[in-house]
Design an enzyme around this catalytic site. Sequence first.
Site, PDB file in Angstrom:
ATOM      1  CG  ASP A 254      -5.468   2.093   1.071  1.00 20.81           C
ATOM      2  OD1 ASP A 254      -5.016   3.050   0.423  1.00 20.81           O
ATOM      3  OD2 ASP A 254      -6.029   2.216   2.190  1.00 20.81           O
ATOM      4  CD  GLU A 278      -0.997   4.209  -0.049  1.00 23.33           C
ATOM      5  OE1 GLU A 278      -1.153   5.427  -0.216  1.00 23.33           O
ATOM      6  OE2 GLU A 278      -1.753   3.520   0.685  1.00 23.33           O
ATOM      7  CG  ASP A 410      23.009  22.169 -15.262  1.00 22.38           C
ATOM      8  OD1 ASP A 410      23.888  21.301 -15.419  1.00 22.38           O
ATOM      9  OD2 ASP A 410      23.147  23.353 -15.614  1.00 22.38           O
TER      10      ASP A 410
END
Length: 484
Positions: A254, A278, A410
């Site tokens: 963490d 992380e 797109d």
Amino acid sequence: MKKNKYLIIGALSLMIGLTGCSSDDSGDVVDPTDDVVIDPDPDPNPDPQPLNLSDYDNGSRVMMQAFYWDVEPRFEWWTNLTEKVPGWADAGIDRLWVPVATKGQSGGYSMGYDVSDYFDFGNYEQHGTTETRFGSREELETFIATAHDNDVEVIADIVINHNSGGGLEYNPYRDKETYTLFDEEHGNASGMFNRNYEDFYPNSVSNYDPGSLFYAETNLDHNRERVQNWLWKEDNSVAKYYKNVMGFDGWRFDYVLGFEPWVVKAWLDEVGGFSVAELWDGRASVLEEYVEETGSGAFDFAAFYKLEESLDRYEDLTNLQGEMLWQTYPEKAITFTANHDTEKDTNEDNNIKRSNKMKAYSFILTHPGYPSVFYLDYEDEAFKEEIKNLINIHNSLATGELEVLYADNDEYIMKRSGTGTNPGLILYISISNSTKRRSVSSNWNNVTLMDYSGNTTYNPTSDENGMVQIEVPANSYAIYSITK
């Protein structure tokens, strides 16, 4: 460390030899060069037989983040997970990342990130409860044993910088009282790793905190030998107790911005195991440097933000060709579309909209990297079967070299070449409001294809040179491969 670069080819370099079609609102296929309506290609095989994907196991699997913020019901989470493990294993999940398993200052309400006692897994009465928010130690041990019985590893969330829930003591280095006293009467009922102000920054060895952005007064000083011994070196250290006594198989570190990379490297050198950090940074170069310094894997925040930018913020799929960790370190990049923090973040740039979730999952579950699925997405009845199918495709056909065949604002088309007898796949993502078709170069000659996502029933046949026209529904994705 030598880097293995995947070949990423942009749209302009591959336009020669490619032709494209899109559809208007009527559903007719339109040649965009002259706006003349033409008949769609006839379907040469209206009933192709799909491959048995279980025959194409590529050895890849998927991790799950097996929690969300403030899980409910309290005190029953380990039991809930135990019941779900066999089904998850059958779906192709091989690791479960679980929340911080020990007692936090918030007691029965704590998600564990306010870590107080590193050795209280729900078996000591403190902070108003014996069980953690997730249940008892016995229930945790049953869950871990069940996971191992199903060949699933359990990954512990480890918080090794900030502490919380200690008692007040005078701190001469801050010239005031601080909550830095952790012993049997003050937030550390286990009596293991008792600590005081000398174990936190600043102290007689270190004058400043090198990176903590919060919990400054109770940020552990990893330069102290005593702290190293208790965290990873000694036989009864946190790392070795988690691994050898509790049975955890790896680590999710963490908030690694709060301490130096050498700490993670030293931990892994001592105890090993799967590891993911992380490091909340969207720059691939920063993530790469961290992987090189520590040897740990890292969450691919670069890929996460490229997906958010492409699908949400800018609505431009050319961003999917940007730099991401999986391109250089596919075995160390843990790709994801959501986690406990992004889903509760009110900043819309830090999460992917629900309407785009499945397109994002189609990306991470077909591209290199080690994908992680989020509990709330997988257990959402609107998504569950679709995610299970994508995991099946990932664990079978998503293999081989990657080549981007086409990308514009797109449309995004990517090919995995397969390996040996494995045919690989072609992913086609569209954020257009119309059905799209485009001719691309495949690795398959004179064979009928089908969309293994089930989003379209269009079944084209490639020509003798491998050219084939594929289709994607409006605002969706398709994943093509060969049929029997």
